[in-house]
Design a protein around this motif. Structure first.
Motif, PDB file in Angstrom:
ATOM      1  N   ILE A   1       0.535  -0.985   0.089  1.00  0.00           N
ATOM      2  CA  ILE A   1       0.179   0.331  -0.098  1.00  0.00           C
ATOM      3  C   ILE A   1       0.956   1.663  -0.305  1.00  0.00           C
ATOM      4  O   ILE A   1       1.939   1.627   0.821  1.00  0.00           O
ATOM      5  CB  ILE A   1      -0.487  -0.143   1.312  1.00  0.00           C
ATOM      6  N   GLN A   2       0.796   2.166  -0.947  1.00  0.00           N
ATOM      7  CA  GLN A   2       1.624   3.618  -0.736  1.00  0.00           C
ATOM      8  C   GLN A   2       0.596   4.827  -0.194  1.00  0.00           C
ATOM      9  O   GLN A   2      -0.635   4.445  -1.003  1.00  0.00           O
ATOM     10  CB  GLN A   2       2.151   3.550  -2.805  1.00  0.00           C
ATOM     11  N   GLU A   3       0.698   5.127   0.310  1.00  0.00           N
ATOM     12  CA  GLU A   3       0.514   6.696   0.804  1.00  0.00           C
ATOM     13  C   GLU A   3       0.326   7.554  -0.004  1.00  0.00           C
ATOM     14  O   GLU A   3       1.883   7.771  -0.266  1.00  0.00           O
ATOM     15  CB  GLU A   3       0.532   6.588   2.439  1.00  0.00           C
ATOM     16  N   PHE A   4      -0.123   8.714   0.652  1.00  0.00           N
ATOM     17  CA  PHE A   4      -0.050   9.740  -0.448  1.00  0.00           C
ATOM     18  C   PHE A   4      -0.120  10.758   0.051  1.00  0.00           C
ATOM     19  O   PHE A   4      -1.183  10.722   1.498  1.00  0.00           O
ATOM     20  CB  PHE A   4      -0.559   9.952  -2.161  1.00  0.00           C
ATOM     21  N   ILE A   5       0.670  12.513   0.074  1.00  0.00           N
ATOM     22  CA  ILE A   5       0.352  13.176   1.618  1.00  0.00           C
ATOM     23  C   ILE A   5      -0.138  14.723   0.596  1.00  0.00           C
ATOM     24  O   ILE A   5      -0.067  15.336   0.944  1.00  0.00           O
ATOM     25  CB  ILE A   5       1.429  13.340   1.677  1.00  0.00           C
TER      26      ILE A   5
END
Length: 198
Positions: free
Chosen positions: A28-32
């Motif tokens: 899972i890639q989190e984005f800010i």
């Protein structure tokens, strides 16, 4: 060798499931935020750069027309240069924005049900690969007939630039062909029982 990770499914406002083609693992890639700097600065350098590039892509052809620069260059070379600049700007802007908005890398144990949900998104992502294929085919035909065209209008030149810019953005943000490869790997992994619950 640099690993290539491709997005497969958006699961929230700030999270997407990615597949690492080098390790053949999901994560899972989190984005800010698409225009938020990791440093949390008060303004976004990436947004400023993007606006500048967008304004520049309209100003460059207009300046070229004003000084008759386009007419001094043969059509073929002119179009190849405009295409190259559009493609390169699309790549730089897309990669810059994505890199700047990536947050935490989250490892998770995915179940068969999770993977089947990802695979159900295949038809949506296949549209991107088909779009890119159509562009490559159409652009090849355009280059083949280009020597027979005497003059190319400013509108056509801007159109070529925008098309190359857009396709470059699709290619470097989603990696459509690599996505299809990731789906093929996931299907094989499911058949091999990798995601069966023990």
């Amino acid at each position: 060798m640099k690993s290539k990770c491709v997005p497969l499914l958006k699961i929230g406002m700030d999270e997407s499931i990615y597949f690492d083609l080098s390790t053949r693992e999901l994560f899972i890639q989190e984005f800010i935020g698409p225009f938020t700097e990791k440093t949390g600065s008060s303004y976004s350098k990436s947004q400023t750069w993007g606006i500048s590039a967008f304004i520049g892509m309209f100003l460059i052809p207009l300046i070229a027309k004003q000084f008759n620069l386009v007419s001094l260059v043969p059509n073929y070379i002119n179009i190849l240069c405009i295409s190259g600049v559009g493609f390169l700007m699309g790549k730089l802007l897309t990669v810059y924005l994505i890199d700047r908005s990536k947050g935490q890398y989250i490892e998770k144990k995915f179940t068969k049900k999770d993977v089947q949900k990802i695979l159900s998104n295949l038809s949506n992502l296949r549209i991107l690969a088909i779009t890119e294929l159509i562009f490559i085919f159409g652009y090849s035909i355009f280059l083949a007939i280009l020597p027979t065209i005497e003059n190319i209008s400013l509108k056509a030149t801007i159109g070529v630039f925008l098309l190359c810019f857009s396709v470059s953005g699709i290619h470097f943000s989603a990696h459509p062909f690599a996505q299809q490869k990731a789906f093929r790997i996931l299907k094989k992994q499911i058949k091999a029982g990798k995601y069966d619950e023990s």
